[in-house]
Write an enzyme that holds these catalytic residues in place. Sequence first.
Site: not given
Ligand SMILES: *Cc1c(COP(=O)(O)O)cnc(C)c1O
Length: 403
Positions: A143, A228, A257
């Site tokens: 994700f 990420d 986040k």
């Molecule tokens: C939540 C998340 C995203 C996306 O972040 P947003 O601020 O919602 O755009 C990307 N990568 C990971 C691993 C996430 O958990």
Amino acid sequence: MPTVQEEPTTDTEVLARHQMSTYTRPPVLFERGRGSWLWDREDKRFLDFTSGIAVNALGHCDPEIVRAIADQAGRLSHASNLFHTEAASLLAGELCAASFADRAFFCNSGAEANEAAVKIARKHARAVHGPGKDEIVAFRGSFHGRTAAALSLTDREAYQAPFRPLVPGVAFAPFGDLEAAGSVIGPRTCAVFVEPVQGEGGVRVASPDFLRGLRELCDRHGALLVFDEVQCGLGRTGRLWAHQHSGVEPHLMTLAKALGGGLPLGAVLAAAEVAEVLQPGDHATTFGGGPVPCQAARVVLGRVAEPGFLAYVEAMGHLLRHRLGEIGGAGIVEVRGLGLMLGVELDRAVQPLVDRARDRGLLVLSAGPKVLRLLPPLNVLADEVDRALEVLAEVLRTGSGSC
Ligand SMILES: *Cc1c(COP(=O)(O)O)cnc(C)c1O
């Protein structure tokens, strides 16, 4: 004629009337928070083991974050990226001092951070190797966000299907399978995107060997390794960065986040030789790295990076696992994760459990159809862990056997 809501209400039909239906929200209206707790309009208290999806790492309304936000908002809230501000400059230096990186780019979200990383990777490949090296490899269960390029790297058919065609040049490899990854990563690959701990995909931890192998493949083919750490970074796993469990460093790391202490802030961190490909005019954002979220982030980073704090996260993670082990049976197939990022795989659908826990005053998340995801604040108290696990044991036992 649209109706205008004039009276305070908890009627969810009224609350939802003029918002696009992108979420299935339960009938709860939160009004305030403190530490690990949220209160709704009826003053009912909820123990928050979601942390606003890994955002409120220091709990709700941490006094030092509130003060930093109020102070900065009272002096300067926005000047645009056409000018220097001290907050962004100090935060960038602090993030670089605490990581492998030499430079930071600030934006407003995780998806935006990944979008920027895609652009950096493609421009870097073009600048160093010439045209044609533009493919990106991501993994099954990944994700990376919901904007165009981030969605293209996100392995979820339901998220992608309505919006095709997506950004081309993306290939997926099985998560954790180095041999398979080796057959997908090649001379045309410009970047490999991986979450050191997959969050939405079911809380799956990448092994140190897998990450080390990816780094070697990237180095062999002149591709950039992008971690990420939007969800797993900033102390969530008991280390400041999740990749520190493996000792493997990336070329780029994306954050969001927890970074902004509850305000929208994302970042891409890069080593100098990668960062230098972005030149004036290549990429931009109006709001990214504003002084208010950056001051909040400086508080978050300063507190979370303390060794004593990270040891506390690790200790609470052990306690949480231990308590989950005590529940035993009750439909638990496996407990996975690191630190305070835990996934509990169940033998049945998780959503009814999430709903029953909420009815009993505990907020928890899912990660896929059968995985319960626990993301408490990193400064959660031991007796709050005990309280949460009492509720979970109760809802697991009452739900066990039924579907
Ligand atoms: C939540 C998340 C995203 C996306 O972040 P947003 O601020 O919602 O755009 C990307 N990568 C990971 C691993 C996430 O958990």
